[in-house]
Motif scaffolding. Structure first.
Motif, short mmCIF file in Angstrom:
data_model
loop_
_atom_site.label_atom_id
_atom_site.label_comp_id
_atom_site.label_asym_id
_atom_site.label_seq_id
_atom_site.Cartn_x
_atom_site.Cartn_y
_atom_site.Cartn_z
N TYR A 137 88.49 72.45 32.44
CA TYR A 137 89.51 72.75 31.44
C TYR A 137 90.08 71.48 30.82
O TYR A 137 90.50 71.48 29.66
N ASP A 180 83.52 83.05 31.75
CA ASP A 180 84.43 84.09 31.25
C ASP A 180 85.40 83.52 30.21
O ASP A 180 85.88 84.25 29.33
N LYS A 181 85.67 82.22 30.31
CA LYS A 181 86.56 81.56 29.36
C LYS A 181 85.81 81.09 28.10
O LYS A 181 86.41 80.49 27.21
#
Length: 236
Positions: A71, A95-96
């Motif tokens: 991230y 999923d992100k």
């Protein structure tokens, strides 16, 4: 394809999860294409660390630690290079919207010998050699007797061949059990495989281009490369 220069606001980033010798080769080629390389591994100064644009040392099986780096860096491509990593982190990143190569599900199947063997033999019904999974030394002894000697014993998850052995007779079982505990990964379960005697092995190269999987035939390889593959895999 050539990307823009690294360390720019519009740079394309590839994150290597595992930065060993193979990762270093990938990093070199990625840099030739103009990609910004981020090398991640469990120890300092891993081979790809020494040439990457940035590097991190982290417990590769710690989901939260891996996701924090992902991230923070926001890579365009995430390339798992070793088996002993948190698959949950890969699914969470995917999923992100992050691009895991080839995808988290494929990595999940291939990073674990139990997953890939049961998928091939029991789901796809492909022909494989006999095998059993065990979790105790007593179970290992009984399974090796059923497989016959010699047999091959491996942790279900390991890298670089660590923890693998050829058990040639019943008396070797305790030693194979101890060797398995040296795995770089999960040695809580082992696979016992019947020994398959073969003359040579051919590696089939494949590549995914976003729309299909391309199989590279030996006729499409250079004569020198084909020769290396053939002789390099004989009697392995």
């Amino acid at each position: 394809m050539q990307f823009s220069a690294p360390l720019k606001s519009n740079s394309k980033k590839v994150m290597l999860l595992g930065s060993g010798e193979l990762g270093k080769e990938v990093a070199i080629e990625a840099q030739r294409l103009g990609l910004e390389v981020i090398a991640v591994d469990r120890y300092q100064n891993a081979p790809a660390h020494t040439i990457a644009h940035s590097s991190y040392v982290v417990d590769m099986q710690d989901k939260d630690a891996l996701l924090e780096i992902i991230y923070r860096e926001k890579p365009d491509y995430i390339l798992p290079e070793i088996e002993a990593i948190s698959i949950d982190a890969l699914f969470a990143a995917e999923d992100k919207g992050y691009n895991v190569i080839p995808n988290a599900n494929a990595v999940s199947k291939t990073m674990n010998r139990k997953n890939i063997r049961t998928f091939a033999a029991e789901v796809l019904d492909l022909k494989t050699g006999p095998y059993e999974f065990v979790t105790t030394e007593e179970g290992l002894l009984e399974a090796s007797k059923r497989m016959g000697y010699p047999c091959v014993i491996k942790p279900v998850m390991s890298s670089s061949g660590h923890g693998q052995s050829i058990c040639r007779r019943e008396e070797d079982v305790p030693a194979s059990w101890e060797i398995a505990k040296e795995a770089r990964g999960d040695a809580s379960e082992l696979i016992v495989e019947a020994f398959v005697d073969f003359d040579y092995e051919i590696t089939l190269l494949t590549a995914r281009n976003g729309s299909e999987t391309v199989f590279v035939s030996l006729s499409g390889m250079s004569r020198k490369m084909a020769t290396m593959f053939f002789h390099g895999n004989q009697h392995r």
